[in-house]
Scaffold this motif. Structure first.
Motif, PDB file in Angstrom:
ATOM      1  N   ARG A   1     -42.092  15.488  83.267  1.00  0.00           N
ATOM      2  CA  ARG A   1     -41.837  16.892  83.589  1.00  0.00           C
ATOM      3  C   ARG A   1     -40.691  17.046  84.573  1.00  0.00           C
ATOM      4  NH1 ARG A   1     -47.805  19.696  83.790  1.00  0.00           N
ATOM      5  NH2 ARG A   1     -48.216  19.391  81.561  1.00  0.00           N
ATOM      6  N   HIS A   2     -40.623  16.150  85.541  1.00  0.00           N
ATOM      7  CA  HIS A   2     -39.534  16.192  86.519  1.00  0.00           C
ATOM      8  C   HIS A   2     -38.193  15.954  85.849  1.00  0.00           C
ATOM      9  CE1 HIS A   2     -37.325  14.404  90.124  1.00  0.00           C
ATOM     10  NE2 HIS A   2     -37.413  15.680  90.338  1.00  0.00           N
ATOM     11  N   ARG A   3     -38.165  14.979  84.933  1.00  0.00           N
ATOM     12  CA  ARG A   3     -36.922  14.677  84.206  1.00  0.00           C
ATOM     13  C   ARG A   3     -36.499  15.860  83.342  1.00  0.00           C
ATOM     14  NH1 ARG A   3     -36.653  12.323  79.368  1.00  0.00           N
ATOM     15  NH2 ARG A   3     -38.678  11.331  79.593  1.00  0.00           N
ATOM     16  N   LEU A   4     -37.444  16.497  82.658  1.00  0.00           N
ATOM     17  CA  LEU A   4     -37.117  17.669  81.829  1.00  0.00           C
ATOM     18  C   LEU A   4     -36.611  18.826  82.688  1.00  0.00           C
ATOM     19  CD1 LEU A   4     -40.054  17.709  79.252  1.00  0.00           C
ATOM     20  CD2 LEU A   4     -37.684  16.973  78.896  1.00  0.00           C
ATOM     21  N   ALA A   5     -37.203  19.029  83.851  1.00  0.00           N
ATOM     22  CA  ALA A   5     -36.762  20.100  84.742  1.00  0.00           C
ATOM     23  C   ALA A   5     -35.341  19.848  85.247  1.00  0.00           C
ATOM     24  CB  ALA A   5     -37.721  20.237  85.928  1.00  0.00           C
ATOM     25  N   ARG A   6     -35.039  18.579  85.560  1.00  0.00           N
ATOM     26  CA  ARG A   6     -33.670  18.235  85.991  1.00  0.00           C
ATOM     27  C   ARG A   6     -32.679  18.452  84.878  1.00  0.00           C
ATOM     28  NH1 ARG A   6     -33.940  12.387  88.656  1.00  0.00           N
ATOM     29  NH2 ARG A   6     -34.472  12.077  86.504  1.00  0.00           N
ATOM     30  N   GLN A   7     -33.048  18.087  83.645  1.00  0.00           N
ATOM     31  CA  GLN A   7     -32.155  18.272  82.505  1.00  0.00           C
ATOM     32  C   GLN A   7     -31.921  19.758  82.222  1.00  0.00           C
ATOM     33  OE1 GLN A   7     -34.210  16.046  79.484  1.00  0.00           O
ATOM     34  NE2 GLN A   7     -33.179  14.123  80.014  1.00  0.00           N
ATOM     35  N   ALA A   8     -32.966  20.557  82.354  1.00  0.00           N
ATOM     36  CA  ALA A   8     -32.823  22.004  82.121  1.00  0.00           C
ATOM     37  C   ALA A   8     -31.949  22.665  83.183  1.00  0.00           C
ATOM     38  CB  ALA A   8     -34.203  22.656  82.099  1.00  0.00           C
ATOM     39  N   ALA A   9     -32.026  22.136  84.412  1.00  0.00           N
ATOM     40  CA  ALA A   9     -31.235  22.702  85.504  1.00  0.00           C
ATOM     41  C   ALA A   9     -29.772  22.294  85.416  1.00  0.00           C
ATOM     42  CB  ALA A   9     -31.804  22.266  86.852  1.00  0.00           C
ATOM     43  N   ALA A  10     -29.489  21.206  84.715  1.00  0.00           N
ATOM     44  CA  ALA A  10     -28.119  20.700  84.635  1.00  0.00           C
ATOM     45  C   ALA A  10     -27.265  21.477  83.652  1.00  0.00           C
ATOM     46  CB  ALA A  10     -28.128  19.231  84.231  1.00  0.00           C
TER      47      ALA A  10
END
Length: 124
Positions: A115-124
């Motif tokens: 979930r943390h990785r997906l949130a970082r990808q969405a924010a990028a």
């Protein structure tokens, strides 16, 4: 792989292992006993699960944190020796109380990391 190309990976694993093993030693010295080892192994499983999902392709970071720090921090050999030194009831409780939470912690770490990785990808 030649010896020269192994120098840096071996160094980062050794440094990480020294840090992780030192942390485990200090915790075990402050709170001796099998239940400290249980907690160390469950927390290490949680962190390794998180790491598996969040650390990118950088091989040296994975080696440093996963194999080194967390490999030195967690300890299957101490777990095994502690278990066989206990009476049958305590040993059984210790094994079950270590393995099930450690597996669940690893899975939880992976879910949180994902979930943390997906949130970082969405924010990028």
């Amino acid at each position: 792989m030649c010896a020269v190309s192994l120098t840096k990976p071996v160094a980062v694993v050794a440094l990480g292992g020294a840090l992780g093993a030192s942390a485990r030693f200090l915790l075990a010295a402050l709170w001796p006993g099998i239940w400290t080892v249980l907690l160390i192994n469950v927390v290490g499983s949680l962190l390794l699960g998180y790491l598996a999902e969040t650390v990118g392709p950088d091989r040296l970071w994975r080696l440093f944190l996963g194999v080194g720090v967390l490999g030195g921090f967690t300890t299957f050999s101490t777990f095994a020796v502690d278990a066989v030194r206990e009476d049958a009831v305590t040993a059984t409780l210790y094994v079950v109380a270590t393995l099930i939470p450690a597996l669940l912690a690893a899975r939880l770490g992976m879910l949180v990391g994902h979930r943390h990785r997906l949130a970082r990808q969405a924010a990028a």
